[in-house]
Design an enzyme around this catalytic site. Structure first.
Site, PDB file in Angstrom:
ATOM      1  N   GLU A   1     -13.596  16.919   6.947  1.00 34.84           N
ATOM      2  CA  GLU A   1     -14.515  17.579   7.966  1.00 34.84           C
ATOM      3  C   GLU A   1     -14.582  16.778   9.173  1.00 34.84           C
ATOM      4  O   GLU A   1     -14.886  17.455  10.214  1.00 34.84           O
ATOM      5  CB  GLU A   1     -15.977  17.549   7.407  1.00 34.84           C
ATOM      6  CG  GLU A   1     -15.874  17.433   5.728  1.00 34.84           C
ATOM      7  CD  GLU A   1     -16.147  18.892   5.027  1.00 34.84           C
ATOM      8  OE1 GLU A   1     -16.845  19.865   5.423  1.00 34.84           O
ATOM      9  OE2 GLU A   1     -15.734  18.929   4.081  1.00 34.84           O
TER      10      GLU A   1
ATOM     11  N   GLY B   1      -4.217  22.842   0.917  1.00 34.42           N
ATOM     12  CA  GLY B   1      -3.475  22.824   2.203  1.00 34.42           C
ATOM     13  C   GLY B   1      -3.520  21.646   2.874  1.00 34.42           C
ATOM     14  O   GLY B   1      -2.889  21.464   3.809  1.00 34.42           O
TER      15      GLY B   1
ATOM     16  N   GLN C   1      -4.778  16.977   9.464  1.00 37.80           N
ATOM     17  CA  GLN C   1      -5.979  17.333   8.981  1.00 37.80           C
ATOM     18  C   GLN C   1      -7.076  17.063  10.091  1.00 37.80           C
ATOM     19  O   GLN C   1      -7.756  17.806  10.387  1.00 37.80           O
ATOM     20  CB  GLN C   1      -6.651  16.763   7.481  1.00 37.80           C
ATOM     21  CG  GLN C   1      -6.444  17.598   6.263  1.00 37.80           C
ATOM     22  CD  GLN C   1      -7.309  16.933   5.371  1.00 37.80           C
ATOM     23  OE1 GLN C   1      -6.826  15.836   4.926  1.00 37.80           O
ATOM     24  NE2 GLN C   1      -8.391  17.584   5.035  1.00 37.80           N
TER      25      GLN C   1
ATOM     26  N   GLY D   1     -12.406  10.172   2.984  1.00 34.05           N
ATOM     27  CA  GLY D   1     -11.955  11.418   3.212  1.00 34.05           C
ATOM     28  C   GLY D   1     -12.306  11.845   4.614  1.00 34.05           C
ATOM     29  O   GLY D   1     -13.018  11.255   5.530  1.00 34.05           O
TER      30      GLY D   1
ATOM     31  N   GLY E   1     -12.551  15.096  -1.938  1.00 37.86           N
ATOM     32  CA  GLY E   1     -11.471  15.474  -3.204  1.00 37.86           C
ATOM     33  C   GLY E   1     -10.836  14.244  -3.360  1.00 37.86           C
ATOM     34  O   GLY E   1     -10.703  13.741  -4.419  1.00 37.86           O
TER      35      GLY E   1
END
Lengths: 710, 339
Positions: A665, A467, A599, A662, A509
């Site tokens: 998080e 997602g 995100q 990335g 990822g």
């Protein structure tokens, strides 16, 4: 809810916003999730979970339900196919829950004790609810605290530098407080679901996961199969957040498909997810900070406690947060854990950093208050030159740039540091700030890029788009390297037959897959540059980043962020409302600003939710949850989420071959502390226990006398 | 989930005849609570009688200035009705404070009154609960009860009634009309919900086989100056941890008439009659409001984790009555968070 997301061109250059390639399929329902894909002869499995917290299964009265309409079989420990859980997987030894139905032990409420398989999902459910299971019950213990006598220190979880006692003794200002965070759950929108079937001797699993190679390899080991004879696909994933690895859905679907020799699907209910997919352990964290009069840290001590199950050790590494963050003469951090009769926790968005940052960044705010320093100035004063514990050089580190840009945009310079002074009607207002960090990691991946005869390109990689927009980011990276528009690139993901690749986890990822896709695309472009026709089957170039990943220089590689929040608190009702949030991040190269912003805003929203709402309640008497559904487990609803802005500063790293850090998080890290610090600034009351519920605000009472004219 | 029959009712006499002859039948209104409970196995009806097409979906103004609200009027229609908003603004506000737009479009007035508690023990069939399984015990007393009742609860049950609408209805002396195969009847809301005692599974005084047909609000001029406030653990889509419906008529600094009802403090909407008695005829001051709240809450019995509700309700009484004494135009009831 609004964000600052601007218009969306479709040029397809890396660094410009690009609409999610599967977005239309998702909003029109054309995208099929694991629970949606039709199969002929599909049978449906329904889980039956233990209602005791510790003991063993004496008997499963399956005869009665076998006679119910549509029921095909009842699997349990007495008749299930055998598996072998004694193996090393990608993340080490598996949680022994993979050996489901292999024995009669029950280690927690919600342990699977049977699977009822029927022609329809409704028949399976009715039979599962009618199934009577007899137990021998033993006393259980589910009560977590840092004072639990069973607390132990796992190997390698203590990191020390310098003389802590001396540092604390020599300090002019001290903070010594305990901070707690509750049990929290991923609760991805799409529940876990898996279909398994045998197809000409090959096991095929249609799943919702964070890594199809990962799941395929573990299933092969568990069922003693040739790895090539297992294919796992996971095309669309409705959220995962760390919970979608190997779970009992895949294992039981395989068992049932084997027993019945027909396709079987197992889907979890929301309530079942609360005990079967992992969660974030509650934490109790003692933080001790000692500083000189000018705020320079002499001693930093972070002792974090969490729980795990009796069957598997998972440690929520909260105490790791400050290791790369702040210089201090003495630096000590330790993660301790206690085994209780509860399910095994797991990775959940920013494992370690999310709860760890709440404790440390709250403690720093308290230290700033004691030193009479601005909280941002305190952090700047303790900015390290090299890794504070490791001594390693940093990769790019732009934490202070985040604070500078954030302070400018948030209007921080005008802030009166005194608490309890600002009022808007019944609301007290305050602002808070906190820092964020998350490690930058990478895993080897393989990819294949094909130049098709029709002028398009096909990328194949066992990536997982949970997602986040990973599929779109890889489209952009391939298009950039091939120097073609994004529309000419088709990225296929989520199929273990494409070869090994990193999982979607640890914010690695897009960094890991992007490296492999870029490498293959670059080689393909060089090949195409030589000229010649493209044959009907196309020209395919493969890449494997294993060797390249191994040559990365050892560095402290992290992303960073500065989180700002403004809150309104009604101390007569206990209500807390966040009015605005701003997060400025240094997270390397941003591939697609559109999905990146989503995100980051999503992470910050979760941080707000963590600060004010989320908490799973465990019932001491039964050992199970109370209110284990989305009516009982509150997360921030739309009306709780105000204007949230996320943006980033330039963060180039000449030393890094990928440049992508990335962003999965980092958005949640520090967000809860920023909110809690803002609540203190509004009210004068420190909230060291999350969530900051109305009853806690009411109990904390009014601003201390003298602190306020409110 | 048990297999069940489904019948769509077309007239009231046929419905009550069917209800009387089918002991396992349940009435289906909007289904926003019943269907959830069926999925989790808390409710296992053999037959659902869908009453949404019954001619009970009208709101009528009575000659004396009250309102008669049909049982199948949706929450959305109730909150939007101009006479409700004009005569009983706290009722419109209470309805809008509940659930979500989608749920309010489905949920009915009759169903709202009969919805079940959201206590986490009641909704989980693997746990003991005297309300769901009489005699099995109330684990909330020793366990999770931070949203438990502080008024009228017993050791047999500390669950709270979840309705917002019911709190405003309680303040305005609503009367519930029903019909059975034997005829029609009426119950004042004050008598509609039974005391908890040792039988928390017996929730209402409705006779067996009864269908709620309407809720009547008698005329109450004081209600035109009324408000509702709900405190919950997030800004929307959560049940109250404390709520209040208040109406106030102050003349020359003296409380001429006052209505107060509390939500999320008891097994039913809680009419604060003691507070009303203390206030009536006295000064409209913050001190008097606090004293009245204390008088009402003197009967509160708290457990280790719900004692904050006493402070919360006291603060809400003072805040709401103070607001109602201020000479500001009451704002239109709207949904959403205070910002």
């Amino acid at each position: 809810m609004t964000t600052t997301t601007t218009n969306v061109p479709v040029t397809g250059a890396v660094g410009t916003s690009y609409t999610r390639v599967e977005g239309r399929d998702k909003v029109t329902g054309a995208a099929r999730y694991a629970g949606d894909v039709p199969f002929a002869e599909l049978a449906h499995g329904w889980l039956v979970l233990s209602t005791i917290a510790r003991g063993r299964v004496l008997s499963v009265e399956s005869d009665t339900v076998r006679a119910m309409p549509g029921v095909l079989t009842v699997l349990h420990h007495g008749n299930a196919p055998r598996v072998d859980g004694d193996y090393m997987g990608m993340l080490g030894r598996p949680d022994p829950i993979v050996e489901v139905f292999q024995h009669d032990h029950v280690p927690f409420v919600g342990w699977p004790v049977a699977l009822v398989v029927a022609e329809t999902s409704e028949q399976a459910r009715e039979a599962a609810e009618a199934l009577v299971v007899h137990y021998e019950e033993e006393p259980h213990d589910v009560e977590f605290s840092s004072a639990h006598p069973g607390i132990y220190t796992p190997d390698g979880s203590l990191v020390e530098k310098g003389d802590l006692a001396a540092g604390l003794a020599a300090s002019a200002h001290l903070v010594d407080e305990e901070y707690t965070t509750p049990e929290e759950h991923h609760s991805s929108m799409e529940p876990h679901a898996a279909m398994a079937r045998w197809d000409n001797g090959r096991l095929e699993v249609v799943d919702s996961n964070q890594g199809s190679t990962w799941v395929a390899q573990e299933l092969a080991k568990l069922f003693s199969l040739d790895p090539d004879s297992v294919r796992v696909r996971s095309e669309h994933v409705g959220g995962a957040f760390g919970s979608k690895g190997v779970r009992v859905t895949q294992i039981l679907a395989v068992m049932a498909a084997t027993a019945l020799d027909r396709p079987v699907r197992v889907v979890m209910t929301r309530r079942q997810m609360f005990s079967l997919v992992g969660y974030r352990s509650p934490t109790a964290q003692r933080v001790r900070l000692g500083a000189d009069a000018d705020g320079r840290l002499r001693a930093l001590d972070h002792q974090a406690h969490s729980l795990t199950s009796t069957v598997h050790e998972f440690v929520e590494g909260s105490a790791g947060f400050a290791r790369p963050m702040y210089a201090s003469d003495a630096h000590r951090s330790v993660n301790r854990v206690v085994r209780l009769d509860v399910p095994t926790p797991t990775f959940m968005r920013a494992p370690g950093e999310a709860p760890g940052s709440f404790a440390m960044e709250s403690a720093l705010d308290e230290l700033a208050e004691r030193c009479g320093l601005d909280p941002i100035a305190l952090r700047a004063r303790n900015e390290p030159d090299v890794g504070p514990v490791s001594g390693l050089p940093f990769g790019s580190r732009n934490l202070l740039a985040c604070f500078e840009e954030g302070a400018r945009r948030f209007g921080w310079a005008d802030r009166d540091p005194r608490p309890g002074l600002r009022r808007d009607g019944r609301w007290l207002l305050g602002t808070g700030v906190a820092a964020a960090t998350f490690p930058v990691i990478v895993m080897p991946s393989t990819a294949a890029v094909t130049a098709e005869a029709d002028g398009t390109f096909t990328v194949r990689i066992t990536a997982s788009d949970v997602g986040t927009g990973a599929r779109t980011a890889l489209t952009l990276l391939a298009a950039e390297t091939l120097d073609v528009p994004g529309e000419r690139v088709h990225v296929r993901i989520g199929d273990s037959d494409f070869g090994p690749a990193a999982i979607s986890g640890g914010s690695m990822g897009t960094r890991s897959w992007g490296w492999a896709v870029t490498a293959a695309a670059r080689d393909l472009r060089e090949q195409l540059a030589l000229g010649g026709d493209i044959p009907p089957q196309g020209i395919t170039v493969r890449s494997d980043t294993s060797a390249a990943v191994g040559t990365l220089a050892e560095r402290e590689r992290h992303s960073y962020g500065a989180q700002f929040a403004e809150v309104a608190v009604d101390i007569t009702s206990g209500e807390v409302r966040v009015r605005r949030m701003l997060g400025i991040f240094a997270a390397g190269r941003i591939v697609n600003p559109l999905t990146a912003r989503s995100q980051l805003v999503g992470g910050m929203t979760w941080g707000l939710s963590m600060a004010l709402h989320e908490e799973a309640i465990r019932d001491r008497a039964t050992g199970g949850h109370v209110g284990a559904d989305l009516a009982g487990y509150h997360f921030a609803a739309n009306a709780d989420v105000p204007l949230i802005e996320a943006d980033w500063v330039d963060d180039p790293d000449a030393d890094d071959p990928v440049g992508i850090k990335g962003i999965g998080e980092i958005g949640i890290v520090g967000a809860a502390a920023a909110v809690a610090n803002a609540v203190w600034h509004a009210t004068g009351a420190r909230h060291r226990h999350l969530p900051i519920r109305p009853d806690r605000v009411l109990s904390a009472g009014a601003p201390a006398a003298g602190d306020s004219d409110a | 989930m048990r297999e069940f029959g489904y019948r769509r009712a077309s007239d009231v006499p046929g419905t009550v005849a069917l209800l009387g002859s089918e002991p396992e039948a349940r009435v289906l209104g909007g289904g926003t609570n019943l269907v959830d409970l069926m999925k989790t196995g808390v409710e296992r009806p053999g037959l659902l009688i869908d009453v949404r097409e019954l001619p009970l979906d009208r709101i009528e103004v009575s000659d004396d200035g009250g309102l008669r609200i049909g049982a199948t009027v949706t929450n959305s229609d109730l909150a939007a009705h101009p006479e409700v908003r004009r005569r009983y603004p706290a009722l419109a506000a209470a309805v809008l404070a509940g659930a979500s737009g989608q749920l309010r479009n489905m949920a009915t007035v009759g169903g709202n009154l009969l919805q079940r508690t959201r206590c986490g023990y009641f909704t989980d069939v693997t746990k003991a609960c005297n309300k769901r399984t009489p005699g099995s015990g109330c684990p909330a007393v020793e366990g999770e009860h931070h949203n438990g009742a502080i008024l009228g609860a017993t050791e047999h049950c500390v669950a709270v009634h979840p309705s917002d609408m019911g709190v405003a209805l309680a303040a305005f002396d609503a009367v519930v009309s029903y019909e059975t195969a034997e005829g029609t009847g009426e119950l004042p809301l004050a008598d509609f919900y039974l005391a908890v005692g040792s039988t928390p599974h017996l929730e209402t005084a409705l006779p067996s086989g009864a269908l709620i047909t309407a809720v009547t609000l008698p005329p109450a001029p004081v209600a035109a100056h009324s408000r509702y406030r709900k405190v919950r653990e997030r800004a929307s889509y959560a049940f109250a941890i404390g709520s209040i419906a208040a109406a106030l008529d102050v003349r020359d600094g003296v409380v001429h008439e006052v209505r107060l009802a509390f939500g999320a403090v008891a097994s039913r909407p809680w009419r604060a009659r003691e507070a009303e008695r203390v206030l009536t005829g006295g000064p409209a001051t913050a001190e008097a409001f606090a004293a009245a709240a204390d008088a009402e809450l003197a009967a509160a019995k708290t457990l280790p984790h719900n004692g904050y509700k006493v402070t919360l309700m006291r603060n809400l009484v003072v805040a709401m009555l103070t607001e109602l004494t201020e000479p500001t135009e009451p704002s239109e009831p709207t949904e959403g968070a205070a910002r």
